[in-house]
Design a protein around this motif. Structure first.
Motif, short mmCIF file in Angstrom:
data_model
loop_
_atom_site.label_atom_id
_atom_site.label_comp_id
_atom_site.label_asym_id
_atom_site.label_seq_id
_atom_site.Cartn_x
_atom_site.Cartn_y
_atom_site.Cartn_z
N PRO A 163 -2.49 3.97 3.54
CA PRO A 163 -3.25 2.99 2.76
C PRO A 163 -4.33 2.27 3.58
O PRO A 163 -5.37 1.92 3.04
CB PRO A 163 -2.19 2.01 2.26
CG PRO A 163 -1.02 2.21 3.16
CD PRO A 163 -1.07 3.62 3.62
N ASP A 164 -4.08 2.08 4.87
CA ASP A 164 -5.09 1.36 5.67
C ASP A 164 -6.38 2.14 5.84
O ASP A 164 -7.44 1.55 6.01
CB ASP A 164 -4.51 0.94 7.03
CG ASP A 164 -3.81 -0.41 6.93
OD1 ASP A 164 -4.27 -1.27 6.15
OD2 ASP A 164 -2.79 -0.61 7.61
N GLY A 216 0.80 -1.22 0.00
CA GLY A 216 0.00 0.00 0.00
C GLY A 216 0.83 1.26 0.00
O GLY A 216 0.53 2.21 -0.72
N VAL A 217 1.91 1.28 0.79
CA VAL A 217 2.75 2.49 0.85
C VAL A 217 3.40 2.77 -0.50
O VAL A 217 3.59 3.93 -0.86
CB VAL A 217 3.82 2.39 1.95
CG1 VAL A 217 3.20 2.40 3.33
CG2 VAL A 217 4.70 1.17 1.78
N VAL A 221 -7.75 3.87 3.48
CA VAL A 221 -8.46 3.55 2.23
C VAL A 221 -9.08 2.17 2.35
O VAL A 221 -10.26 1.96 2.04
CB VAL A 221 -7.51 3.61 1.01
CG1 VAL A 221 -8.20 3.10 -0.25
CG2 VAL A 221 -6.99 5.02 0.80
N PHE A 222 -8.27 1.20 2.85
CA PHE A 222 -8.79 -0.17 2.96
C PHE A 222 -9.97 -0.23 3.93
O PHE A 222 -10.97 -0.89 3.64
CB PHE A 222 -7.69 -1.13 3.44
CG PHE A 222 -8.25 -2.50 3.70
CD1 PHE A 222 -8.53 -3.36 2.64
CD2 PHE A 222 -8.56 -2.91 4.98
CE1 PHE A 222 -9.09 -4.60 2.86
CE2 PHE A 222 -9.11 -4.16 5.21
CZ PHE A 222 -9.38 -5.00 4.15
N ARG A 223 -9.88 0.46 5.07
CA ARG A 223 -10.98 0.40 6.05
C ARG A 223 -12.27 0.94 5.45
O ARG A 223 -13.35 0.40 5.69
CB ARG A 223 -10.60 1.18 7.31
CG ARG A 223 -9.69 0.39 8.25
CD ARG A 223 -9.59 1.02 9.62
NE ARG A 223 -8.99 2.34 9.59
CZ ARG A 223 -7.68 2.56 9.64
NH1 ARG A 223 -6.84 1.55 9.73
NH2 ARG A 223 -7.21 3.79 9.60
N ALA A 224 -12.16 2.00 4.64
CA ALA A 224 -13.36 2.56 3.99
C ALA A 224 -13.96 1.54 3.02
O ALA A 224 -15.18 1.35 2.99
CB ALA A 224 -13.00 3.86 3.26
N ILE A 225 -13.11 0.88 2.25
CA ILE A 225 -13.59 -0.12 1.30
C ILE A 225 -14.21 -1.30 2.04
O ILE A 225 -15.29 -1.78 1.70
CB ILE A 225 -12.45 -0.59 0.37
CG1 ILE A 225 -11.96 0.56 -0.52
CG2 ILE A 225 -12.90 -1.77 -0.49
CD1 ILE A 225 -10.70 0.24 -1.30
N ALA A 226 -13.52 -1.79 3.09
CA ALA A 226 -14.01 -2.95 3.85
C ALA A 226 -15.35 -2.65 4.53
O ALA A 226 -16.23 -3.51 4.58
CB ALA A 226 -12.97 -3.37 4.88
N ARG A 227 -15.50 -1.41 5.04
CA ARG A 227 -16.78 -1.03 5.65
C ARG A 227 -17.89 -1.10 4.62
O ARG A 227 -18.97 -1.63 4.88
CB ARG A 227 -16.69 0.40 6.20
CG ARG A 227 -16.48 0.51 7.68
CD ARG A 227 -16.73 1.92 8.23
NE ARG A 227 -16.20 3.00 7.42
CZ ARG A 227 -14.97 3.48 7.52
NH1 ARG A 227 -14.13 2.97 8.39
NH2 ARG A 227 -14.57 4.47 6.76
N ARG A 240 -5.47 -7.80 9.70
CA ARG A 240 -5.98 -8.14 8.37
C ARG A 240 -6.46 -6.87 7.70
O ARG A 240 -7.59 -6.47 7.84
CB ARG A 240 -7.11 -9.16 8.49
CG ARG A 240 -7.40 -9.89 7.20
CD ARG A 240 -8.33 -11.05 7.49
NE ARG A 240 -8.57 -11.83 6.31
CZ ARG A 240 -9.77 -12.14 5.85
NH1 ARG A 240 -10.85 -11.73 6.49
NH2 ARG A 240 -9.92 -12.86 4.78
N GLY A 241 -5.53 -6.20 7.01
CA GLY A 241 -5.86 -4.92 6.39
C GLY A 241 -5.39 -4.89 4.96
O GLY A 241 -5.47 -5.89 4.23
#
Length: 198
Positions: free
Chosen positions: A111-112, A40-41, A114-120, A130-131
């Protein structure tokens, strides 16, 4: 071992990445991660000049080991990136592709988030450790399941040492059962009665 995402979870993440506050940006980031296995970075450090549109390649210096990678990009991923640049990315002098929606715009650095928004949006339950990096694990595990040689997977992940790939590869429980030893033809000198009485 941290499990990679299942095929069903990846489909949900794919769909969810196109929704929310920054759908074109988040979808482009997800597509790069899912199809290249980049960290992600490193994705967030991609500059507009790093993409060679005519060659369909991404040239990037990895942040972790400073190695240069030449990564092929498929047309779908390139179109997704172009869609973000042309239709959602703020106009500014920043060299990085992926930006925060701030005034003035600045490069995205987490990046996390972004991932948290997508996962939500995908209704995927948060599990510790697990991110975003799990997309990288999923990329490697998927290639391994398709019997791509470990040396090739290692090159795609940008690892210098093949031993660095092991944490990224999951095991197939069903196939592991074939590795179990069958003791029926091995002589046993202790009776079950002796074991029970021990």
């Amino acid at each position: 071992m941290i499990k990679p995402f299942t095929e069903d979870e990846m489909k949900k993440l794919f769909i969810a990445s196109k929704t929310g506050k920054n759908p074109k940006r988040n979808h482009a980031i997800f597509m790069i991660a899912a199809t290249t296995g980049l960290r992600g970075v490193d994705i967030l450090k991609i500059k507009i000049d790093d993409i060679h549109w005519d060659k369909k390649e991404l040239f990037i210096i990895q942040g972790k080991n400073l190695d240069q990678l030449e990564i092929p990009l498929n047309t779908q991923v390139m179109n997704t990136i172009a869609d973000y640049i042309l239709n959602e990315r703020p106009v500014c002098k920043c060299k990085e592709i992926f930006l925060e929606k701030t005034v003035p715009p600045k490069p995205l650095t987490r990046p996390d988030s972004v991932f948290r928004a997508i996962a939500r949006n995908a209704s995927i339950e948060h599990v510790k450790q697990r991110g975003f990096h799990s997309i990288r694990r999923t990329f490697a595990s998927t290639l391994s399941a398709k019997q791509i040689p470990l040396t090739n997977i290692s090159q795609l992940l940008g690892h210098k040492n093949i031993n660095h790939d092991r944490p990224y590869l999951s095991y197939d429980a069903e196939k592991m059962k074939f590795c179990a030893l069958d003791f029926s033809e091995i002589p046993c000198f202790i009776s079950f009665e002796e074991v029970r009485n021990a």
